[in-house]
Motif scaffolding. Structure first.
Motif, mmCIF file in Angstrom:
data_model
loop_
_atom_site.group_PDB
_atom_site.id
_atom_site.type_symbol
_atom_site.label_atom_id
_atom_site.label_comp_id
_atom_site.label_asym_id
_atom_site.label_seq_id
_atom_site.Cartn_x
_atom_site.Cartn_y
_atom_site.Cartn_z
ATOM 1 N N ILE A 1 0.868 -1.174 0.000
ATOM 2 C CA ILE A 1 0.000 0.000 0.000
ATOM 3 C C ILE A 1 0.906 1.225 0.000
ATOM 4 C CG2 ILE A 1 -1.789 1.257 1.258
ATOM 5 C CD1 ILE A 1 -2.272 -1.527 2.698
ATOM 6 N N THR A 2 0.911 1.964 -1.087
ATOM 7 C CA THR A 2 1.739 3.165 -1.154
ATOM 8 C C THR A 2 1.007 4.326 -0.505
ATOM 9 O OG1 THR A 2 0.865 3.811 -3.306
ATOM 10 C CG2 THR A 2 2.823 2.377 -3.304
ATOM 11 N N ALA A 3 1.757 5.353 -0.163
ATOM 12 C CA ALA A 3 1.176 6.540 0.486
ATOM 13 C C ALA A 3 0.166 7.243 -0.413
ATOM 14 C CB ALA A 3 2.282 7.495 0.907
ATOM 15 N N SER A 4 0.232 7.033 -1.728
ATOM 16 C CA SER A 4 -0.716 7.671 -2.643
ATOM 17 C C SER A 4 -1.972 6.832 -2.875
ATOM 18 C CB SER A 4 -0.031 7.965 -3.986
ATOM 19 O OG SER A 4 0.383 6.756 -4.588
ATOM 20 N N ASP A 5 -2.009 5.627 -2.353
ATOM 21 C CA ASP A 5 -3.168 4.734 -2.497
ATOM 22 C C ASP A 5 -4.343 5.302 -1.685
ATOM 23 O OD1 ASP A 5 -5.024 2.545 -2.241
ATOM 24 O OD2 ASP A 5 -3.386 1.147 -2.628
ATOM 25 N N PRO A 6 -5.551 5.384 -2.259
ATOM 26 C CA PRO A 6 -6.707 5.914 -1.516
ATOM 27 C C PRO A 6 -6.983 5.164 -0.210
ATOM 28 C CG PRO A 6 -7.246 5.672 -3.843
ATOM 29 C CD PRO A 6 -5.883 5.071 -3.646
ATOM 30 N N ILE A 7 -6.636 3.897 -0.142
ATOM 31 C CA ILE A 7 -6.874 3.125 1.075
ATOM 32 C C ILE A 7 -6.000 3.630 2.232
ATOM 33 C CG2 ILE A 7 -5.210 1.225 0.881
ATOM 34 C CD1 ILE A 7 -7.609 -0.659 1.443
ATOM 35 N N PHE A 8 -4.869 4.255 1.896
ATOM 36 C CA PHE A 8 -3.967 4.828 2.902
ATOM 37 C C PHE A 8 -4.715 5.884 3.720
ATOM 38 C CE2 PHE A 8 -0.073 7.029 4.321
ATOM 39 C CZ PHE A 8 0.728 5.947 4.638
ATOM 40 N N ASP A 9 -5.497 6.738 3.048
ATOM 41 C CA ASP A 9 -6.297 7.760 3.742
ATOM 42 C C ASP A 9 -7.399 7.125 4.585
ATOM 43 O OD1 ASP A 9 -4.804 9.855 2.659
ATOM 44 O OD2 ASP A 9 -6.104 10.026 0.901
ATOM 45 N N GLU A 10 -8.011 6.074 4.077
ATOM 46 C CA GLU A 10 -9.060 5.370 4.828
ATOM 47 C C GLU A 10 -8.491 4.792 6.127
ATOM 48 O OE1 GLU A 10 -12.100 1.560 4.302
ATOM 49 O OE2 GLU A 10 -11.010 2.300 2.561
ATOM 50 N N ILE A 11 -7.314 4.207 6.051
ATOM 51 C CA ILE A 11 -6.659 3.656 7.242
ATOM 52 C C ILE A 11 -6.451 4.749 8.284
ATOM 53 C CG2 ILE A 11 -4.459 2.737 8.101
ATOM 54 C CD1 ILE A 11 -4.303 1.194 5.346
ATOM 55 N N HIS A 12 -5.933 5.884 7.853
ATOM 56 C CA HIS A 12 -5.666 6.970 8.795
ATOM 57 C C HIS A 12 -6.948 7.573 9.372
ATOM 58 C CE1 HIS A 12 -1.645 6.555 7.120
ATOM 59 N NE2 HIS A 12 -1.270 6.983 8.303
ATOM 60 N N ARG A 13 -8.007 7.600 8.592
ATOM 61 C CA ARG A 13 -9.289 8.100 9.110
ATOM 62 C C ARG A 13 -9.812 7.182 10.208
ATOM 63 N NH1 ARG A 13 -14.072 6.570 8.280
ATOM 64 N NH2 ARG A 13 -13.653 5.392 6.383
ATOM 65 N N LEU A 14 -9.782 5.865 9.974
ATOM 66 C CA LEU A 14 -10.239 4.905 10.983
ATOM 67 C C LEU A 14 -9.346 4.942 12.225
ATOM 68 C CD1 LEU A 14 -11.113 1.918 8.642
ATOM 69 C CD2 LEU A 14 -12.728 3.254 10.008
ATOM 70 N N GLN A 15 -8.073 5.091 12.006
ATOM 71 C CA GLN A 15 -7.123 5.178 13.117
ATOM 72 C C GLN A 15 -7.444 6.388 14.000
ATOM 73 O OE1 GLN A 15 -3.171 6.129 11.781
ATOM 74 N NE2 GLN A 15 -2.247 4.923 13.418
ATOM 75 N N GLU A 16 -7.730 7.499 13.370
ATOM 76 C CA GLU A 16 -8.045 8.728 14.095
ATOM 77 C C GLU A 16 -9.301 8.583 14.962
ATOM 78 O OE1 GLU A 16 -8.768 12.839 12.296
ATOM 79 O OE2 GLU A 16 -6.726 12.313 11.659
#
Length: 187
Positions: free
Chosen positions: A14-29
């Motif tokens: 999963i690269t930092a530009s992958d849309p799933i990367f943002d989803e992970i950080h949203r759930l983490q938050e």
């Protein structure tokens, strides 16, 4: 939703530009406030398990004991069996999934790491995840580290300070870095 995410990310880069990367950080938050509350206020065992249930998104059995502080970077991919004991300052990096079966003992300052960064320097911020599975009645000693993709066998013991890079079979004791079998446990 968390199980769906785990299936979508495990075993792939999963690269930092992958849309799933943002989803992970949203759930983490979403879990940050719960974690701060868990670790910075006195709670009864029942209240700890209630807050932990909200963090992992599943009911934590009343036989589970978690000594605070408890740390996780994600929270939603943790599965706890019954009669689990987690000592102080355990760190669960659980994006790839951490399963603790019944009667597992986790020592203080244990690190369970299911996430690794990518090796290529231009993609170093990216992730690769693999689950950790700790089977029934296993004991992970103080300050041991379990790396991504490792399974710890039933009744096995990981010695304090060990670094486990490969699966551990049932009924053994492993010691060192990288951890190696030093003794069989008689049943």
């Amino acid at each position: 939703m968390a199980d769906t995410l785990r299936k979508r990310i495990n075993g792939r880069e999963i690269t930092a530009s992958d849309p799933i990367f943002d989803e992970i950080h949203r759930l983490q938050e979403e879990n940050e406030e719960r974690l701060v509350h868990l670790n910075n206020t006195f709670h009864t065992k029942q209240k700890i398990n209630q807050i932990l249930s909200a963090i992992i998104g599943a009911k934590v059995d009343n036989t589970v004991t978690v000594m605070l502080p408890f740390h996780t970077d994600f929270g939603k991919h943790i599965t706890l069996g019954k009669h689990v004991f987690i000592n102080r300052n355990a760190m669960f990096v659980d994006l790839g999934g951490i399963t603790l079966e019944d009667h597992v003992l986790i020592g203080p300052r244990v690190n369970l790491l299911t996430v690794n960064h990518l090796i290529e320097p231009t993609n170093r911020r990216g992730l690769f995840t693999k689950p950790i599975h700790i089977k029934k009645n296993a004991w992970i000693g103080a300050a041991a580290t379990i790396l991504p993709g490792v399974a710890i066998g039933e009744n096995s013991v990981v010695a304090a300070g060990a670094i486990v890079t490969k699966d551990v079979p049932d009924n053994v004791i492993v010691v060192g870095s990288p951890a190696k079998i030093t003794k069989m446990i008689e049943n």
